[in-house]
Write a protein that holds these residues in place. Structure first.
Motif, PDB file in Angstrom:
ATOM      1  N   ASN A 394     117.666 -75.078 100.304  1.00 42.15           N
ATOM      2  CA  ASN A 394     118.548 -76.241 100.244  1.00 42.15           C
ATOM      3  C   ASN A 394     119.817 -75.918 101.035  1.00 42.15           C
ATOM      4  O   ASN A 394     120.598 -75.029 100.645  1.00 42.15           O
ATOM      5  N   GLY A 395     120.029 -76.620 102.136  1.00 40.48           N
ATOM      6  CA  GLY A 395     121.216 -76.389 102.967  1.00 40.48           C
ATOM      7  C   GLY A 395     122.329 -77.367 102.677  1.00 40.48           C
ATOM      8  O   GLY A 395     123.242 -77.517 103.513  1.00 40.48           O
ATOM      9  N   THR A 396     122.270 -78.037 101.534  1.00 39.41           N
ATOM     10  CA  THR A 396     123.286 -79.026 101.171  1.00 39.41           C
ATOM     11  C   THR A 396     123.782 -78.772  99.759  1.00 39.41           C
ATOM     12  O   THR A 396     123.316 -77.861  99.061  1.00 39.41           O
ATOM     13  N   ARG A 397     124.703 -79.617  99.311  1.00 39.81           N
ATOM     14  CA  ARG A 397     125.191 -79.544  97.935  1.00 39.81           C
ATOM     15  C   ARG A 397     124.492 -80.579  97.044  1.00 39.81           C
ATOM     16  O   ARG A 397     124.932 -80.867  95.938  1.00 39.81           O
ATOM     17  N   ILE A 398     123.381 -81.147  97.565  1.00 36.66           N
ATOM     18  CA  ILE A 398     122.610 -82.142  96.808  1.00 36.66           C
ATOM     19  C   ILE A 398     121.713 -81.399  95.823  1.00 36.66           C
ATOM     20  O   ILE A 398     120.809 -80.654  96.229  1.00 36.66           O
ATOM     21  N   ASP A 399     121.954 -81.584  94.547  1.00 43.68           N
ATOM     22  CA  ASP A 399     121.185 -80.865  93.526  1.00 43.68           C
ATOM     23  C   ASP A 399     119.698 -81.226  93.605  1.00 43.68           C
ATOM     24  O   ASP A 399     119.331 -82.398  93.681  1.00 43.68           O
ATOM     25  N   GLY A 400     118.843 -80.204  93.589  1.00 39.57           N
ATOM     26  CA  GLY A 400     117.398 -80.405  93.530  1.00 39.57           C
ATOM     27  C   GLY A 400     116.736 -80.788  94.840  1.00 39.57           C
ATOM     28  O   GLY A 400     115.512 -81.027  94.859  1.00 39.57           O
ATOM     29  N   ALA A 424     122.303 -70.194 103.145  1.00 41.42           N
ATOM     30  CA  ALA A 424     123.585 -69.507 103.344  1.00 41.42           C
ATOM     31  C   ALA A 424     124.704 -70.509 103.570  1.00 41.42           C
ATOM     32  O   ALA A 424     125.858 -70.274 103.184  1.00 41.42           O
ATOM     33  N   SER A 425     124.361 -71.643 104.207  1.00 35.43           N
ATOM     34  CA  SER A 425     125.339 -72.705 104.418  1.00 35.43           C
ATOM     35  C   SER A 425     124.976 -73.904 103.556  1.00 35.43           C
ATOM     36  O   SER A 425     123.803 -74.231 103.397  1.00 35.43           O
ATOM     37  N   ARG A 426     125.974 -74.567 102.977  1.00 29.26           N
ATOM     38  CA  ARG A 426     125.724 -75.748 102.159  1.00 29.26           C
ATOM     39  C   ARG A 426     126.143 -77.023 102.874  1.00 29.26           C
ATOM     40  O   ARG A 426     126.247 -78.081 102.248  1.00 29.26           O
ATOM     41  N   ASP A 427     126.388 -76.928 104.194  1.00 27.99           N
ATOM     42  CA  ASP A 427     126.857 -78.078 104.959  1.00 27.99           C
ATOM     43  C   ASP A 427     125.919 -78.419 106.121  1.00 27.99           C
ATOM     44  O   ASP A 427     126.357 -78.891 107.170  1.00 27.99           O
ATOM     45  N   VAL A 428     124.603 -78.163 105.965  1.00 30.99           N
ATOM     46  CA  VAL A 428     123.623 -78.438 107.014  1.00 30.99           C
ATOM     47  C   VAL A 428     123.409 -79.951 107.109  1.00 30.99           C
ATOM     48  O   VAL A 428     123.036 -80.597 106.126  1.00 30.99           O
ATOM     49  N   LYS A 429     123.694 -80.506 108.261  1.00 32.10           N
ATOM     50  CA  LYS A 429     123.540 -81.947 108.453  1.00 32.10           C
ATOM     51  C   LYS A 429     122.104 -82.321 108.813  1.00 32.10           C
ATOM     52  O   LYS A 429     121.554 -83.310 108.336  1.00 32.10           O
ATOM     53  N   VAL A 467     112.117 -73.686 106.128  1.00 33.73           N
ATOM     54  CA  VAL A 467     112.673 -75.033 106.247  1.00 33.73           C
ATOM     55  C   VAL A 467     114.000 -75.067 105.507  1.00 33.73           C
ATOM     56  O   VAL A 467     114.046 -74.838 104.284  1.00 33.73           O
ATOM     57  N   ILE A 468     115.089 -75.332 106.252  1.00 33.45           N
ATOM     58  CA  ILE A 468     116.408 -75.483 105.650  1.00 33.45           C
ATOM     59  C   ILE A 468     116.692 -76.972 105.567  1.00 33.45           C
ATOM     60  O   ILE A 468     116.938 -77.642 106.575  1.00 33.45           O
ATOM     61  N   ALA A 469     116.591 -77.533 104.373  1.00 35.21           N
ATOM     62  CA  ALA A 469     116.742 -78.974 104.176  1.00 35.21           C
ATOM     63  C   ALA A 469     118.182 -79.395 104.408  1.00 35.21           C
ATOM     64  O   ALA A 469     119.117 -78.825 103.821  1.00 35.21           O
ATOM     65  N   GLY A 470     118.350 -80.399 105.280  1.00 36.78           N
ATOM     66  CA  GLY A 470     119.683 -80.898 105.591  1.00 36.78           C
ATOM     67  C   GLY A 470     119.956 -82.234 104.936  1.00 36.78           C
ATOM     68  O   GLY A 470     119.085 -82.846 104.303  1.00 36.78           O
ATOM     69  N   ALA A 471     121.170 -82.723 105.139  1.00 33.65           N
ATOM     70  CA  ALA A 471     121.578 -83.989 104.531  1.00 33.65           C
ATOM     71  C   ALA A 471     120.817 -85.174 105.102  1.00 33.65           C
ATOM     72  O   ALA A 471     120.812 -86.260 104.507  1.00 33.65           O
ATOM     73  N   ASP A 472     120.180 -84.988 106.257  1.00 34.15           N
ATOM     74  CA  ASP A 472     119.447 -86.095 106.883  1.00 34.15           C
ATOM     75  C   ASP A 472     118.064 -86.295 106.277  1.00 34.15           C
ATOM     76  O   ASP A 472     117.367 -87.251 106.622  1.00 34.15           O
ATOM     77  N   TYR A 473     117.625 -85.397 105.376  1.00 35.61           N
ATOM     78  CA  TYR A 473     116.260 -85.489 104.842  1.00 35.61           C
ATOM     79  C   TYR A 473     116.052 -86.795 104.090  1.00 35.61           C
ATOM     80  O   TYR A 473     116.864 -87.189 103.254  1.00 35.61           O
ATOM     81  N   ARG A 474     114.951 -87.474 104.400  1.00 31.14           N
ATOM     82  CA  ARG A 474     114.581 -88.700 103.703  1.00 31.14           C
ATOM     83  C   ARG A 474     113.206 -88.584 103.045  1.00 31.14           C
ATOM     84  O   ARG A 474     113.026 -88.967 101.905  1.00 31.14           O
ATOM     85  N   LYS A 475     112.225 -88.075 103.796  1.00 26.27           N
ATOM     86  CA  LYS A 475     110.877 -87.965 103.248  1.00 26.27           C
ATOM     87  C   LYS A 475     110.039 -87.040 104.128  1.00 26.27           C
ATOM     88  O   LYS A 475     110.437 -86.699 105.248  1.00 26.27           O
ATOM     89  N   VAL A 476     108.884 -86.630 103.596  1.00 29.16           N
ATOM     90  CA  VAL A 476     107.884 -85.881 104.371  1.00 29.16           C
ATOM     91  C   VAL A 476     106.812 -86.853 104.817  1.00 29.16           C
ATOM     92  O   VAL A 476     106.275 -87.620 104.002  1.00 29.16           O
ATOM     93  N   VAL A 477     106.505 -86.847 106.110  1.00 28.20           N
ATOM     94  CA  VAL A 477     105.474 -87.720 106.662  1.00 28.20           C
ATOM     95  C   VAL A 477     104.106 -87.056 106.449  1.00 28.20           C
ATOM     96  O   VAL A 477     103.947 -85.867 106.764  1.00 28.20           O
TER      97      VAL A 477
END
Length: 501
Positions: A394-400, A424-429, A467-477
């Motif tokens: 998880n590269g963001t501060r979004i829980d879960g 390592a970073s919590r601000d991945v866009k 996979v470092i999940a960023g704030a842009d994540y919406r869904k898996v195709v």
């Protein structure tokens, strides 16, 4: 453990090929033997194109251009009829009808062989809710029954040949007899299609969309497709179904591409507005039927009745299989290398056709159970997701978020660690895919499932893709291997091999 993938150059963004006026793009010279599998899609499309409330006014007269043959004349000791309808679709080598310019354009050198180059057995279920298409290899080992040779006029006793030689020795009738003897399936209708008019038919339909997860190149045919989706013109479609040298599968791989083309043709006919436009329908059908040779019992009345029964037909209603092979290089004295069927498996396949049973069951591994909703068709990829190990952070501060991404990737088939971590970073866009260059094909498969993600090569990363999940994540195709699970009879459904949207 899978072997590291050979590094490759970054793939060019898929660009739809554009046909120049009058056919496919200009090609280099060549003398490849043509493989006219494209024509066989026409036979199956005849039934599909008849669906919808077109009416007798449009259908009237469409069969006047069909050349008639009598493939069932004086036939005795035929198999017992089962349920549903069985069509034998053949494409013949018709280079003698091609202009010198077209021979150069489509690399059609050499002399015609007066033989069937591709053979398909199509079964339409009694309830008209399913079509089963079985490809019979042209080089299949066959034993011809006693017959009169059409070329020499001599009487022949039973003897072994390659399947495509049955047409050369005895035309449509001997071809039907031979196939019935080999499959024990009674043929109800015979369709033989010329490739030139079918190329025009593809153009009249507005082209047909084909997808490939990897580049397809064949110097013999001029085929040159980048990974992605392409709308093929008639000339390009001919290249696609003729090509035998894009991989090591040769004719067997070519048959799979022909089946994909038939599925895509059904999708285009059913979803391209052709069935609801009487003028377009008649244009396409007239072009198509002008090249068909058929038995006397197959005419406009039969097409209309069949089409109305199939009005809700879709790619998912079709299933495709090839005869199980026991020995792909079975030597026969005086004939050469032939394709020997796996007799026990082939017998079970043809028994399913006789008994009007589907070749695939809803519970087959790798396929969702019947009735399972699927929001989006799966996109074909080069590497099966089950072979790719993925770790999520998880590269963001979004829980879960990491857990949701891990679960979504696992649901579409990836081998995830199930223990997502914190980046390592919590601000991945933007979502990042970190991979070892040796496993670049695996990384591209993951990026297909995560559209918009950034690929980042890191030597020494190893087999596991991060996979470092960023704030842009919406869904898996959803994704699927380009050659999906094929079950007991090496079968797939049409919706498994067409382009996903």
């Amino acid at each position: 453990m899978p072997q590291p993938h050979r590094p490759t150059r970054p793939a060019r963004p898929p660009q739809p090929q554009r046909a120049r006026r009058g056919g496919a793009p200009k090609r280099r010279r060549g003398n490849a033997r043509p493989r006219w599998g494209v024509r066989l899609a026409a036979g199956l499309a005849v039934a599909v194109l008849g669906s919808g409330a077109i009416g007798h006014a449009v259908m009237t007269g469409l069969d006047t251009g069909i050349e008639r043959v009598d493939p069932f004349k004086d036939m005795k000791n035929r198999p017992q009829a089962g349920h549903g309808l069985n069509f034998l679709l053949v494409g013949t080598d018709g280079r003698d009808k091609i202009t010198p310019a077209d021979k150069r354009e489509y690399r059609l050198g050499g002399a015609p062989c007066h033989c069937t180059d591709t053979v398909m057995l199509v079964h339409l279920s009694a309830d008209r809710e399913r079509a089963s298409v079985v490809s019979l290899p042209r080089d299949s080992y066959a034993e011809l029954p006693a017959h009169l040779d059409e070329s020499s006029g001599k009487q022949h006793g039973p003897h072994p040949v390659k399947l495509n030689a049955a047409y050369a020795e005895g035309g449509p009738q001997l071809t039907v007899r031979t196939v019935e003897n080999m499959t024990h399936v009674k043929i109800d209708h015979y369709l033989e299609v010329d490739f030139t008019s079918f190329m025009k038919t593809v153009d009249a339909m507005g082209g047909v969309e084909i997808c490939t997860a990897k580049a397809l190149h064949d110097q013999n045919t001029g085929l040159d497709l980048t990974p992605g989706s392409h709308r093929l013109s008639g000339g390009q479609a001919l290249q696609y179904v003729r090509s035998r040298h894009v991989d090591g599968a040769a004719d067997l791989g070519r048959m799979q591409r022909q089946q994909k083309f038939v599925a895509a043709l059904i999708k285009q006919a059913a979803g391209g507005g052709i069935l609801l436009n009487p003028v377009k329908f008649k244009e396409v059908s007239s072009t198509l039927l002008g090249s068909v040779r058929a038995d006397r019992g197959f005419g406009s009345e039969q097409m209309l009745a069949l089409g109305q029964a199939l009005r809700d037909f879709t790619p998912a209603s079709s299933e495709f299989a090839s005869v199980p092979i026991g020995n792909p290089s079975y030597p026969v004295k005086g004939i050469g290398s032939t394709v020997k069927w796996d007799e026990p498996k082939a017998a079970k396949l043809f028994e399913a056709l006789r008994l009007d049973r589907p070749l695939l069951t809803p519970a087959a591994p790798g396929r969702p159970p019947a009735g399972t909703p699927q929001q989006q068709p799966a996109i074909p990829v080069d590497v099966p997701p089950g072979q790719i190990r993925v770790r999520v952070e998880n590269g963001t501060r979004i829980d879960g978020l990491g857990g949701r991404v891990d679960a979504a990737l696992r649901a579409t088939g990836f081998d995830t660690t199930r223990t997502p971590g914190t980046g390592a970073s919590r601000d991945v866009k933007r979502t990042v895919i970190v991979y070892d260059p040796r496993w670049d094909r695996s990384a591209r498969t993951v990026s297909t499932a995560l559209p918009g993600s950034e690929l980042r090569a890191v030597p020494g990363q190893g087999r596991t893709v991060l996979v470092i999940a960023g704030a842009d994540y919406r869904k898996v195709v959803p994704v699927r291997p380009e050659e999906p699970y094929q079950g007991e009879y090496a079968a797939v459904t049409g919706d498994q091999v067409i382009c996903g949207k």
